[in-house]
Scaffold this active site. Sequence first.
Site, short mmCIF file in Angstrom:
data_model
loop_
_atom_site.label_atom_id
_atom_site.label_comp_id
_atom_site.label_asym_id
_atom_site.label_seq_id
_atom_site.Cartn_x
_atom_site.Cartn_y
_atom_site.Cartn_z
N GLU A 1 0.85 -1.21 0.00
CA GLU A 1 0.00 0.00 0.00
C GLU A 1 0.88 1.25 0.00
OE1 GLU A 1 -3.07 -0.40 3.08
OE2 GLU A 1 -4.35 -1.09 1.45
N ASP B 1 -4.52 -6.48 17.88
CA ASP B 1 -3.19 -7.04 17.60
C ASP B 1 -2.55 -7.68 18.82
OD1 ASP B 1 -3.64 -6.00 15.13
OD2 ASP B 1 -1.90 -4.66 15.09
P1 FAD Z 1 -4.21 -0.08 17.21
O1 FAD Z 1 -5.23 0.35 16.23
O2 FAD Z 1 -2.80 -0.19 16.78
O3 FAD Z 1 -4.33 0.91 18.44
C1 FAD Z 1 -3.51 0.83 19.57
C2 FAD Z 1 -3.75 2.06 20.41
O4 FAD Z 1 -3.01 1.92 21.62
C3 FAD Z 1 -3.25 3.34 19.76
O5 FAD Z 1 -4.21 4.33 19.96
C4 FAD Z 1 -1.95 3.67 20.49
O6 FAD Z 1 -1.66 5.04 20.56
C5 FAD Z 1 -2.27 3.11 21.89
N1 FAD Z 1 -1.08 2.71 22.65
C6 FAD Z 1 -0.04 1.98 22.23
N2 FAD Z 1 0.84 1.79 23.22
C7 FAD Z 1 0.34 2.44 24.29
C8 FAD Z 1 0.79 2.63 25.63
N3 FAD Z 1 1.93 2.10 26.07
N4 FAD Z 1 0.05 3.37 26.45
C9 FAD Z 1 -1.13 3.93 26.02
N5 FAD Z 1 -1.61 3.75 24.79
C10 FAD Z 1 -0.88 3.03 23.93
N6 FAD Z 1 -5.92 -3.95 8.86
C11 FAD Z 1 -7.01 -4.15 8.10
O7 FAD Z 1 -7.94 -4.85 8.54
N7 FAD Z 1 -7.12 -3.60 6.85
C12 FAD Z 1 -6.18 -2.79 6.33
O8 FAD Z 1 -6.31 -2.28 5.21
C13 FAD Z 1 -5.00 -2.55 7.11
N8 FAD Z 1 -4.04 -1.71 6.66
C14 FAD Z 1 -2.99 -1.40 7.46
C15 FAD Z 1 -2.08 -0.45 7.01
C16 FAD Z 1 -1.02 -0.07 7.83
C17 FAD Z 1 -0.06 0.98 7.35
C18 FAD Z 1 -0.87 -0.66 9.12
C19 FAD Z 1 0.27 -0.25 10.03
C20 FAD Z 1 -1.79 -1.61 9.57
C21 FAD Z 1 -2.85 -1.98 8.75
N9 FAD Z 1 -3.81 -2.91 9.18
C22 FAD Z 1 -4.91 -3.16 8.41
C23 FAD Z 1 -3.69 -3.56 10.50
C24 FAD Z 1 -4.52 -2.80 11.52
O9 FAD Z 1 -4.24 -1.43 11.45
C25 FAD Z 1 -4.29 -3.32 12.94
O10 FAD Z 1 -4.53 -4.69 12.95
C26 FAD Z 1 -5.24 -2.60 13.91
O11 FAD Z 1 -4.89 -1.24 14.00
C27 FAD Z 1 -5.18 -3.24 15.29
O12 FAD Z 1 -6.05 -2.55 16.13
P2 FAD Z 1 -5.77 -2.48 17.70
O13 FAD Z 1 -7.00 -1.95 18.33
O14 FAD Z 1 -5.22 -3.76 18.18
O15 FAD Z 1 -4.56 -1.46 17.87
#
Ligand code: FAD
Length: 398
Positions: free
Chosen positions: A170, A297
């Site tokens: 991407e 994740d």
């Molecule tokens: P995240 O969305 O990563 O959120 C984690 C949150 O925790 C963030 O707000 C962060 O600031 C906070 N945080 C982190 N560490 C700390 C801490 N120590 N203290 C306090 N807060 C903290 N998935 C798809 O399904 N389709 C796609 O097209 C796709 N494209 C992607 C493109 C890119 C460039 C990337 C990087 C990922 C992509 N993904 C995609 C994967 C997807 O983004 C992740 O699987 C998803 O964001 C996971 O969600 P989450 O809620 O686990 O964590």
Amino acid sequence: MSNIPKIVILGAGYGGIMAAQRLQKELNYNEADVTLVSKHDYHYFTTHLHMPAAGTDAIDNARVSISKLVDEFKIDTVKSTVQEIRIEDKKVILEDGTLSYDYLVIGVGGEVETFGIPGMTENAFFIRSINSVRVICEHIEHQFALYKQDETRADRLNFVVGGAGFTGIEFVGELSDRIPQLCKQFDVDPSLVNIYNIEAAPTALPGFDPALVEYAMNVLKKKGVTFKLATAIKECTPEGVLLATDEEIKAATVVWTGGVRGNSMIEKAGIEAMRGRVKVDEHLRAPGHDNIFIVGDNSLVINPEIDRPYPPTAQMAMQQGPVVASNIVASIRNQPLKKFTYENKGTVASLGKGQAIGVVGKTKLTGFWAAQLKKVIDIRWLFIIGGFSLAFKKGKFF
Ligand code: FAD
């Protein structure tokens, strides 16, 4: 002091926001205290970050203030970085304080996995957050300005992207769209610019349908991307990358998209995990901890059809958030918990403006229609978390 249960959600990503929004809907008045802790006071759309990283879209289109997403009369929001989870004490240590919990939701997202490649952490850029993509975008632009000052430095116009998975593909799609604009802006001959996408696996987009992968590679090659498949990066240096073939590519910009892992904070907390991801039970709880729920994740869910983990995706996180919330409410009310079942709604990878590939059910899509589907998916997320107004405000840019 109130003795109603305390629920603490760590991370306002896809999983955390969905859990918070569902809790605020399901909990009765004074049934529990909910606190959402996140590093930033905004939620960002990781699935959109490749665009501001390349400079093809504005940073602000990839984030929204948390205060616009949760009802602050029902949920306390704390902008802070979690440093440690102390399970025995039921406490979370923040950079500037401590929170106690009865129920904990861990959704702090993944971390970059460099597989120990020497120099990668020190010398490469990573597409991980709003701040990291801001740096990438400015760095790319700066290389063009520096090249104009010293045209002997051809490496300034070489861009290496390590990893041809989802994020790498991407990003090169967007970067190849941005290069012509930058060449025009800085009076640079476009033929001097090189984008290398290097992948250790024998194919780009491992796991994707081979015909779609071929389509994607053809589109990107036409836009000027050079692929080096089945080629591992041996070392990343301040001058570029050294490949396993001993070839050296001099590049002032190396972006590593080759791996993600779970979160080391989970391992440090003593929760059983595989590379920072917790193999959750059917109710999304950490094994042996009935009050700790894991989303996104940070979780590992097995696909029963192939007996392998589902890849960590936003789609997975956003489906888990509401189930975690309902299960916490059920735990508080001593009711039975819901089982989590993942429903794959399809996958679309963007290849830059107006181009994408995707699979929805058994249908394969390419080109314009796949690109439209990508937009619909992104706008759907805005609609889910922020209703029509957010979808309209931000979605028109997607
Ligand atoms: P995240 O969305 O990563 O959120 C984690 C949150 O925790 C963030 O707000 C962060 O600031 C906070 N945080 C982190 N560490 C700390 C801490 N120590 N203290 C306090 N807060 C903290 N998935 C798809 O399904 N389709 C796609 O097209 C796709 N494209 C992607 C493109 C890119 C460039 C990337 C990087 C990922 C992509 N993904 C995609 C994967 C997807 O983004 C992740 O699987 C998803 O964001 C996971 O969600 P989450 O809620 O686990 O964590």
